[in-house]
Enzyme design. Sequence first.
Site, PDB file in Angstrom:
ATOM      1  N   LYS A   1      11.974 -14.820  44.791  1.00  0.00           N
ATOM      2  CA  LYS A   1      11.681 -15.549  43.551  1.00  0.00           C
ATOM      3  C   LYS A   1      10.243 -15.265  43.152  1.00  0.00           C
ATOM      4  O   LYS A   1       9.318 -15.547  43.909  1.00  0.00           O
ATOM      5  CB  LYS A   1      11.865 -17.056  43.758  1.00  0.00           C
ATOM      6  CG  LYS A   1      11.272 -17.926  42.634  1.00  0.00           C
ATOM      7  CD  LYS A   1      11.438 -19.429  42.888  1.00  0.00           C
ATOM      8  CE  LYS A   1      10.675 -20.264  41.852  1.00  0.00           C
ATOM      9  NZ  LYS A   1      10.800 -21.729  42.073  1.00  0.00           N
TER      10      LYS A   1
ATOM     11  N   ASP B   1      12.962 -27.020  34.758  1.00  0.00           N
ATOM     12  CA  ASP B   1      12.089 -26.858  35.921  1.00  0.00           C
ATOM     13  C   ASP B   1      12.870 -26.369  37.150  1.00  0.00           C
ATOM     14  O   ASP B   1      12.270 -25.984  38.156  1.00  0.00           O
ATOM     15  CB  ASP B   1      11.375 -28.183  36.211  1.00  0.00           C
ATOM     16  CG  ASP B   1      10.171 -28.020  37.122  1.00  0.00           C
ATOM     17  OD1 ASP B   1       9.756 -26.862  37.354  1.00  0.00           O
ATOM     18  OD2 ASP B   1       9.654 -29.043  37.598  1.00  0.00           O
TER      19      ASP B   1
ATOM     20  N   GLU C   1      14.159 -23.560  37.709  1.00  0.00           N
ATOM     21  CA  GLU C   1      14.236 -22.208  37.154  1.00  0.00           C
ATOM     22  C   GLU C   1      14.399 -21.125  38.221  1.00  0.00           C
ATOM     23  O   GLU C   1      14.958 -20.066  37.947  1.00  0.00           O
ATOM     24  CB  GLU C   1      12.981 -21.920  36.315  1.00  0.00           C
ATOM     25  CG  GLU C   1      11.743 -21.432  37.091  1.00  0.00           C
ATOM     26  CD  GLU C   1      11.203 -22.428  38.093  1.00  0.00           C
ATOM     27  OE1 GLU C   1      11.501 -23.625  37.965  1.00  0.00           O
ATOM     28  OE2 GLU C   1      10.492 -22.005  39.023  1.00  0.00           O
TER      29      GLU C   1
ATOM     30  N   ASP D   1       4.823 -21.611  37.108  1.00  0.00           N
ATOM     31  CA  ASP D   1       5.913 -22.541  36.806  1.00  0.00           C
ATOM     32  C   ASP D   1       5.350 -23.829  36.227  1.00  0.00           C
ATOM     33  O   ASP D   1       4.945 -24.731  36.956  1.00  0.00           O
ATOM     34  CB  ASP D   1       6.713 -22.825  38.088  1.00  0.00           C
ATOM     35  CG  ASP D   1       7.868 -23.789  37.848  1.00  0.00           C
ATOM     36  OD1 ASP D   1       8.212 -24.016  36.666  1.00  0.00           O
ATOM     37  OD2 ASP D   1       8.436 -24.285  38.851  1.00  0.00           O
TER      38      ASP D   1
ATOM     39  N   ASP E   1       4.116 -19.875  42.812  1.00  0.00           N
ATOM     40  CA  ASP E   1       5.578 -19.972  42.761  1.00  0.00           C
ATOM     41  C   ASP E   1       6.240 -18.583  42.795  1.00  0.00           C
ATOM     42  O   ASP E   1       7.451 -18.459  42.664  1.00  0.00           O
ATOM     43  CB  ASP E   1       5.992 -20.750  41.504  1.00  0.00           C
ATOM     44  CG  ASP E   1       7.321 -21.468  41.679  1.00  0.00           C
ATOM     45  OD1 ASP E   1       7.728 -21.704  42.831  1.00  0.00           O
ATOM     46  OD2 ASP E   1       7.951 -21.779  40.651  1.00  0.00           O
TER      47      ASP E   1
ATOM     48  N   LYS F   1       6.083 -30.192  34.032  1.00  0.00           N
ATOM     49  CA  LYS F   1       5.581 -30.875  35.224  1.00  0.00           C
ATOM     50  C   LYS F   1       4.378 -31.745  34.872  1.00  0.00           C
ATOM     51  O   LYS F   1       3.670 -31.448  33.898  1.00  0.00           O
ATOM     52  CB  LYS F   1       5.128 -29.825  36.265  1.00  0.00           C
ATOM     53  CG  LYS F   1       6.246 -29.049  36.934  1.00  0.00           C
ATOM     54  CD  LYS F   1       5.680 -28.046  37.932  1.00  0.00           C
ATOM     55  CE  LYS F   1       6.781 -27.235  38.599  1.00  0.00           C
ATOM     56  NZ  LYS F   1       7.670 -28.036  39.452  1.00  0.00           N
TER      57      LYS F   1
ATOM     58  N   ARG G   1      16.273 -20.882  40.854  1.00  0.00           N
ATOM     59  CA  ARG G   1      17.678 -20.562  41.166  1.00  0.00           C
ATOM     60  C   ARG G   1      18.311 -19.724  40.066  1.00  0.00           C
ATOM     61  O   ARG G   1      19.206 -18.932  40.328  1.00  0.00           O
ATOM     62  CB  ARG G   1      18.441 -21.875  41.429  1.00  0.00           C
ATOM     63  CG  ARG G   1      18.491 -22.802  40.261  1.00  0.00           C
ATOM     64  CD  ARG G   1      18.839 -24.243  40.655  1.00  0.00           C
ATOM     65  NE  ARG G   1      17.727 -24.938  41.293  1.00  0.00           N
ATOM     66  CZ  ARG G   1      17.765 -26.205  41.717  1.00  0.00           C
ATOM     67  NH1 ARG G   1      18.879 -26.910  41.603  1.00  0.00           N
ATOM     68  NH2 ARG G   1      16.703 -26.763  42.270  1.00  0.00           N
TER      69      ARG G   1
HETATM   70  N1  BES Z   1       8.636 -24.237  42.112  1.00  0.00           N
HETATM   71  C1  BES Z   1       9.240 -25.506  42.156  1.00  0.00           C
HETATM   72  C2  BES Z   1       9.373 -26.065  43.575  1.00  0.00           C
HETATM   73  C3  BES Z   1       8.082 -26.389  44.275  1.00  0.00           C
HETATM   74  C4  BES Z   1       7.541 -27.651  44.183  1.00  0.00           C
HETATM   75  C5  BES Z   1       7.452 -25.441  45.052  1.00  0.00           C
HETATM   76  C6  BES Z   1       6.373 -27.949  44.854  1.00  0.00           C
HETATM   77  C7  BES Z   1       6.277 -25.750  45.716  1.00  0.00           C
HETATM   78  C8  BES Z   1       5.731 -26.998  45.625  1.00  0.00           C
HETATM   79  C9  BES Z   1      10.635 -25.438  41.549  1.00  0.00           C
HETATM   80  O1  BES Z   1      10.806 -24.539  40.522  1.00  0.00           O
HETATM   81  C10 BES Z   1      10.924 -26.786  40.979  1.00  0.00           C
HETATM   82  O2  BES Z   1      10.272 -27.153  40.043  1.00  0.00           O
HETATM   83  N2  BES Z   1      11.876 -27.487  41.556  1.00  0.00           N
HETATM   84  C11 BES Z   1      12.226 -28.791  41.138  1.00  0.00           C
HETATM   85  C12 BES Z   1      13.727 -28.877  41.058  1.00  0.00           C
HETATM   86  C13 BES Z   1      14.230 -30.100  40.365  1.00  0.00           C
HETATM   87  C14 BES Z   1      13.932 -30.029  38.893  1.00  0.00           C
HETATM   88  C15 BES Z   1      15.719 -30.193  40.584  1.00  0.00           C
HETATM   89  C16 BES Z   1      11.672 -29.774  42.142  1.00  0.00           C
HETATM   90  O3  BES Z   1      11.664 -29.489  43.331  1.00  0.00           O
HETATM   91  O4  BES Z   1      11.204 -30.833  41.708  1.00  0.00           O
HETATM   92 ZN    ZN Z   2       9.539 -22.927  40.524  1.00  0.00          ZN
HETATM   93 MN    MN Z   3      10.281 -25.340  38.638  1.00  0.00          MN
END
Ligand code: BES
Ligand code: ZN
Ligand code: MN
Length: 493
Positions: A259, A341, A343, A264, A282, A271, A345
């Site tokens: 990824k 967010d 994204e 992000d 990310d 966020k 996947r």
């Molecule tokens: N890149 C983030 C996950 C992340 C969060 C990595 C903190 C490192 C530190 C990912 O794209 C994301 O935003 N995931 C969300 C998913 C949710 C919207 C279902 C998350 O984990 O909050």
């Molecule tokens: Zn992300």
């Molecule tokens: Mn995200």
Amino acid sequence: MLDIAFAKPALPKSGALALLVHEGERPSGLWQQADEATGGAISRAFEVAEFTGGKGKTCVILAPGANLTRVLAVGLGKPADVTAKVFEEAGGAVATNLSQEPSAAVANSALDAGQAADVALGAVLRAYRFDRYRTREKPEDLPKLAKLTVLTAETAKARTAWERAEAAAKGVFLTRDLVSEPANVLHPAEMAERCGQLTELGVKVDIFGLKELTKLGFGALLGVAKGSANEPRMVVMSWSGASGNGRKAKDKPIVFVGKGVTFDTGGISIKPAAGMEDMKWDMAGAGTVIGLMAALAGRKAKVDAIGLVGLVENMPSSTAQRPGDVVTSYSGQTIEVINTDAEGRLVLADVIWYAQQKYDPRFIIDLATLTGAIIIGLGHEYAGLFSNDDGLSQRLTAAGLATGERVWRMPLDEAYDKQIKSDIADMKNVGGRPGGSITAAQFIQRFVNGKPWAHLDIAGMAWATKDSAVIPKGATAFGVRLLDRLVADNYES
Ligand code: BES
Ligand code: ZN
Ligand code: MN
């Protein structure tokens, strides 16, 4: 990178000496010679400091005599408990405690070739710095240590062991550099450009731009990319270490997918401001795949390996995808994007499908900073491992224990898969808060086409907020050593 040499044990005539000492060990060899040459200064210092070789304990003696500037003792703990990790960590302690010395020699009563290389690797990894954007550092604030000579009777074997370790270290450094870069510099096009340096190692590098990705029908990846003025890329890196030079490989290639969200913001599902700067890393999954390819090619691994990275920036804008949008992935399956967010996947879905269509792989391993939920579950000690294959999981777990880059297997189950059913499309991209890392993995599994597959959620592992034994704070390059080891132990012909 710290310059490494190996030499036969002999007391240095000047400079710094590091002694690696087992718990309860009696002075012998170089240690005894150094103690005698300094009129017992080392014994006296150990006595005062109550240094007995306990694991991780150190004792620094300044100007002990015999023209030595510093003697550092590093405790290894009990001989029965000593592993490769202990020698790596000792190397790390040498790099930090002797950073003010221009050069140093490291000795132990009987370092074998492998242990000598472990010490060197630990020192090199710990001495990493990302200084590109510092313009006003005073010379006295910079580490001086430039050369480390590890003393061992097995110099020739140590050099061979070091060649392999050095390739891994170079891969780790490449990954750390990429992950450390700010997102204004490292956008998708720049990151793809940097993959180009792998061609020098014999890796074939193919870059796909917006046009090619559109033509292929990467609807899920392109939906994420839509909000950014920085166009997406996919990079395919091929190392033919088994089939090169006219030989035909007896095994299918192994495939790694990363990824690479260069930043992000969350997109329209934006966020919160606090900590958003972390999202420059990310792209660590992709950074790790790139460093891994460098490590494999650097040591001429006898394997056919393909690394694919999906590079996008997730931004909110008038062209960004909206919550509720439906996209058609490269596999043909449709996805309702409930939360922009989630994204990563979406990016992985298309790249993983492409990898299977194109390469018929022996297995696929993807790496991603995919969910905050994996940090809640496993903290910063283990990466989450999700897999449809018990053998692959066991081999990954073993490689994790061997390298210290540990993984912990999490469940996959039909029951979790139900959470991503959509009312209007084949699936939705989020499954609610319960089991957030698992539903993310279930989503990815819908794009796995009957191949052995493992997904590593490295969100808690890619970045360190404090120094540790062989990893300075910042980008860790978690996964490079793990996967290099997985390949070396199981998949080379
Ligand atoms: N890149 C983030 C996950 C992340 C969060 C990595 C903190 C490192 C530190 C990912 O794209 C994301 O935003 N995931 C969300 C998913 C949710 C919207 C279902 C998350 O984990 O909050
Ligand atoms: Zn992300
Ligand atoms: Mn995200």
